[in-house]
Design a protein around this motif. Sequence first.
Motif: not given
Length: 122
Positions: A47-55, A66-74
């Motif tokens: 899985x892959x995710x863009x910087x802003x999480x939209x892609x 599976x679900x990919x996500x990110x928390x840029x603040x952390x």
Amino acid sequence: QLQASGGGLVQAGGSLRLSCSASRRTSSNNGMGWFRRAPGKEREFVAAIAWRGGGTFYGESVKGRFTISRDNAKDTLYLQMNSLKREDTAVYYCAIARGSAATTNAESYQYWGQGTQVTVSS
């Protein structure tokens, strides 16, 4: 620079959540992804995710589970894995891309974590 965690032993049908902590200097403005390598097999895109999480992109074998996500603040990347199967058994690696977009191409990643083992039993 990358520290993956959350792997372990789980029964088929169960769930795990992987985390990957990155330093702000290396993950800021960059796409991120997960890959895996099973014994005797080649590295596989998960899985892959863009910087802003939209892609986001997913490998065919994990779509819908599976679900990919990110928390840029952390500065943290996640991979929620549900309905796990024995064939999901592998070492999972997180990685930071050179650009801000999500990408399935391993050659587009510049930093790699050390990997975390996921073992799914029947």
